[in-house]
Scaffold this motif. Structure first.
Motif, short mmCIF file in Angstrom:
data_model
loop_
_atom_site.label_atom_id
_atom_site.label_comp_id
_atom_site.label_asym_id
_atom_site.label_seq_id
_atom_site.Cartn_x
_atom_site.Cartn_y
_atom_site.Cartn_z
N UNK A 194 -7.13 5.78 53.75
CA UNK A 194 -7.68 4.65 52.79
C UNK A 194 -7.32 3.75 51.13
N UNK A 208 -13.71 -3.49 57.52
CA UNK A 208 -12.12 -3.60 59.06
C UNK A 208 -12.61 -2.45 59.42
N UNK A 209 -12.93 -0.88 58.90
CA UNK A 209 -12.42 -0.13 59.91
C UNK A 209 -14.04 0.72 60.16
N UNK A 216 -3.86 -1.55 58.79
CA UNK A 216 -4.30 -1.12 58.15
C UNK A 216 -4.85 -0.06 58.37
N UNK A 217 -5.99 -0.65 58.09
CA UNK A 217 -7.66 -0.07 58.16
C UNK A 217 -8.02 0.33 59.74
N UNK A 223 -17.15 7.69 58.62
CA UNK A 223 -15.98 8.25 59.17
C UNK A 223 -15.14 9.72 57.97
N UNK A 238 -5.72 1.02 61.87
CA UNK A 238 -4.89 1.80 61.72
C UNK A 238 -5.70 3.68 62.02
N UNK A 239 -6.00 3.59 60.31
CA UNK A 239 -6.16 5.14 59.91
C UNK A 239 -8.20 5.22 60.28
N UNK A 240 -8.62 4.10 61.14
CA UNK A 240 -9.92 3.98 62.32
C UNK A 240 -9.90 4.86 63.65
N UNK A 284 -4.83 2.79 50.02
CA UNK A 284 -5.10 1.09 50.51
C UNK A 284 -6.07 0.65 49.84
#
Lengths: 348, 354
Positions: free
Chosen positions: A43, A294-295, B244-245, A27, B247-249, A46
């Protein structure tokens, strides 16, 4: 090139870069940083933000491990410190009173340092093995935190307290500055004074160090005290971040992540040489990995498996023996005589 | 050498003293009502219960019902409220409660149940720590003729004659309720509804069931899409970090469904940090109904709360009385639970005890 490859931080840096590149390919937005309400948002921020409490704990852990010790109680100390700070604030008439917040923080830090000292006392004076001595506090610590919070999650409404864990200073989270400050302090103390040398020498051989005139007991006491203090600071940041203290879950399994960060950073569990910068890299690797999981939407059931596989890969890559075997099996030609670096591990 | 030996012994003595002092402190704070818990796993109830309660054999006058209750532990605010409710309801109903805390360990619970059998209590109630492994001890209770009531959590046994009734929440129904509200909110909405789900601890019954119930309802319409589903371990800190993660993805999120309030509270913070308005830009549904969630709802940050009620004390005492009187009771009793919209939450907030 050879010198870079031989540098002790070469492999951790390579792993971190690999993780970041993976994210970039997955991404491209991963690296985007925006300014939002006067603070940086993205990110990467974060990772620094959520990594800072772990970095604090890991810095303390590095010094303890360097003295050939280990501190399993840091997670519990995190919980106790969070509980003390939030309990004190919740009892105040005005929860936002700066004096009260300062008192709460000082109380929590003092208690954490004291708990660190207790660990050090058990290890140096009573002579219990570090893993057992700190296990005592690891187990009872959660109980103590529960006693303080009486089993509840204490929520505080105190903007002044919240600044520590969720506030912003010059575009960056306050907690990042705190971690950076402690890191600088630790680096200064251990690299610009003789303390670092003392710690390494005690870690290599406590008896020989004592005979050479180093107060090995004092040095080790300091390491445990500092570790407790760092864990306490992490507890304050964590509880301030969510404005609540959870005796059960605050800092759960932090000890394992911290030890992992130290090991990834190249510090040996046998004590002796230690690498604070390496530890910091270890923390960043762990936190980047967590954020990546997570992402990218790895299903929660296999989260830990993915994490374990990456950690396994990191550890294997760092092992010179494994790299050599791998190289040998890939290139079936036997490489020329390998020079084994003189690793100073004098065993008592 | 000798000096060092003495030093070491002195250290051990100090350590022992400290431990004793600590345990004493634990005991005094834990023994608030009828008796203290069986701290180290010892089946203590018989001894420590004696002073405060009359044993059945010696009772004079009206015979009190004796209820032996084995609690899971004190692992969450929910559980503490649950314990308090049972203790207060027992006192109000005039039932002699023998309370034992298992500290999240099955063996402690089995010991406690055995000691209840020896004490010949009238009814045994317990919240099983885990689902399986109860057949032997429950068979013993059955042979002794003591009825068993399960509260809050079920057991996994083919022999349903081992207990008379199971009183507790229906986690699947909680998930369905959350799902129905989401479907209702978006019934006139064209296009996809993007849902983010924060799951509880992987493998725990509430996480599995709340997920299943929710999916069962929303799967009826393909426009509802769960675009991200991640575990937040039922905690605020993890809820924040995971959100948090996510929301960014994912840029376009319509609904957040959290398996408990704590994760929702953490996620609210993440949503605010992203410059979005929780409750408006992203609708939030969560389960449990703790006080902090009602506060958030009153600020418009949580749109819908599905209650998971820990205050099952009064219902349990009614059930115990019926069982002792020999009246038939249903095998499964669902605790009385409600749902709250923002307006209802504002009205309910002053009454929240936990």
């Amino acid at each position: 090139m050879e010198r870079i490859r031989k540098h002790h931080l070469f492999w951790p840096v390579l792993v971190l870069v690999a993780l970041l590149v993976f994210n970039l390919l997955y991404d491209p937005d991963f690296f985007r940083i925006q300014v939002r309400d006067g603070k940086l948002y993205g990110n990467l921020i974060d990772i620094l933000f959520f990594g800072s409490p772990l970095a604090l704990v890991a810095i303390g852990m590095t010094l303890v491990i360097a003295t050939r010790g280990i501190d399993l109680s840091v997670g519990s100390v995190v919980a106790i410190s969070a509980a003390i700070a939030c309990f004190t604030i919740s009892k105040g008439a005005d929860q936002n009173d700066p004096g009260l917040v300062a008192t709460a923080i000082l109380l929590a830090l003092a208690a954490s340092a004291l708990l660190g000292l207790w660990n050090g006392f058990l290890v140096t004076r009573v002579g219990i093995q570090p893993i057992v001595a700190t296990l005592i506090l690891m187990v009872t610590g959660r109980g103590i935190a529960q006693l303080i919070t009486s089993g509840q999650i204490i929520t505080v409404i105190s903007p002044n307290y919240k600044v520590i864990g969720a506030g912003t200073l010059l575009w960056l989270p306050v907690s990042v500055y705190i971690a950076a400050l402690v890191f600088a302090l630790a680096a200064l103390l251990t690299r610009k004074t003789a303390l670092g040398l003392f710690i390494e020498s005690v870690g290599c051989n406590p008896t020989a160090s004592r005979l050479a005139g180093i107060r090995s007991v004092t040095v080790r006491l300091f390491a445990y005290l500092f570790c407790g203090f760092c864990a306490g600071l992490a507890g304050i940041i964590l509880s301030s971040n969510v404005s609540s203290a959870d005796g059960n879950n605050a800092g759960l399994w932090y000890e394992l992540d911290a030890i992992l960060a130290v090991v990834i950073g190249g510090t040996s569990l046998n004590g002796g040489r230690f690498f604070l910068t390496g530890t910091l890299l270890g923390v960043l690797i762990i936190q980047t990995l967590t954020t990546t999981i997570y992402s990218t939407g790895v299903p929660p059931e296999v989260n830990l498996v993915v994490k374990a596989l990456v950690v396994l890969a990191v550890c294997l890559i760092q092992s010179e023996g494994f790299r050599r075997t791998l190289a040998r099996s890939l290139v079936s030609v036997r490489p020329s005589h390998q020079r084994v670096e003189g690793k100073v591990t004098t065993r008592g | 050498m000798r000096k060092r030996f003495i030093g070491r012994r002195a250290g051990l003595v100090i350590l022992l003293c400290a431990m004793m002092a600590f345990m004493a402190a634990c005991g005094s704070s834990g023994g608030s009502q009828q008796q203290a818990s069986g701290g180290g796993g010892a089946p203590a109830p018989s001894q420590s219960a004696a002073p405060s309660s009359s044993t059945p054999s010696e009772s004079t006058g009206e015979k009190k019902i004796v209820l032996g209750f084995s609690q899971v532990g004190a692992e969450s605010g929910w559980r503490t409220a649950n314990t308090k409710s049972i203790q207060e309801a027992a006192a109000a109903a005039g039932i002699d409660l023998r309370f034992s805390d298992a500290q999240q360990k099955q063996e402690n619970q089995i010991k406690a149940i055995r000691s209840f059998i020896q004490q010949k209590v009238d009814v045994i109630a317990f919240s099983p720590v885990v689902e399986s492994g109860w057949d032997t001890v429950l068979k013993e209770a059955k042979d002794a003729g003591i009825p068993v009531i399960l509260t809050d959590r079920a057991i996994d046994s083919p022999d349903t004659s081992l207990y008379v009734s199971f009183l507790g929440s229906d986690f699947v129904e909680e998930g369905r309720r959350a799902g129905r509200w989401v479907v209702e909110q978006f019934k006139d909405h064209d296009g996809d509804v993007n849902i983010v789900e924060l799951q509880g601890t992987v493998g725990s019954a509430p996480a599995i069931d709340r997920k299943a119930g929710f999916e069962e309802i929303i799967s009826a319409d393909p426009k509802f899409k769960i675009i991200a589903s991640q575990s937040g371990d039922f905690t605020r800190a993890k809820g924040l970090e995971v959100m948090q993660a996510i929301l960014k993805a994912h840029k376009d999120i319509d609904v957040l469904y959290a398996h408990n309030d704590d994760m929702a509270l953490g996620a609210i913070q993440a949503i605010e940090a992203a410059g979005l308005k929780p409750g408006q830009d992203i609708l939030i549904v969560s389960v449990d109904g703790i006080r902090d969630a009602f506060v958030a709802a009153s600020e418009g940050k949580i749109n819908f709360i599905v209650e998971c009620n820990p205050l099952l004390g009064p219902q349990l005492m009614d059930l115990v009385k019926k069982v002792v009187a020999g009246e038939p009771v249903p095998k499964r009793i669902v605790t009385e639970e409600r749902t709250f919209t923002i307006e209802e939450a504002i009205a309910e907030l002053p009454n929240r005890q936990y």
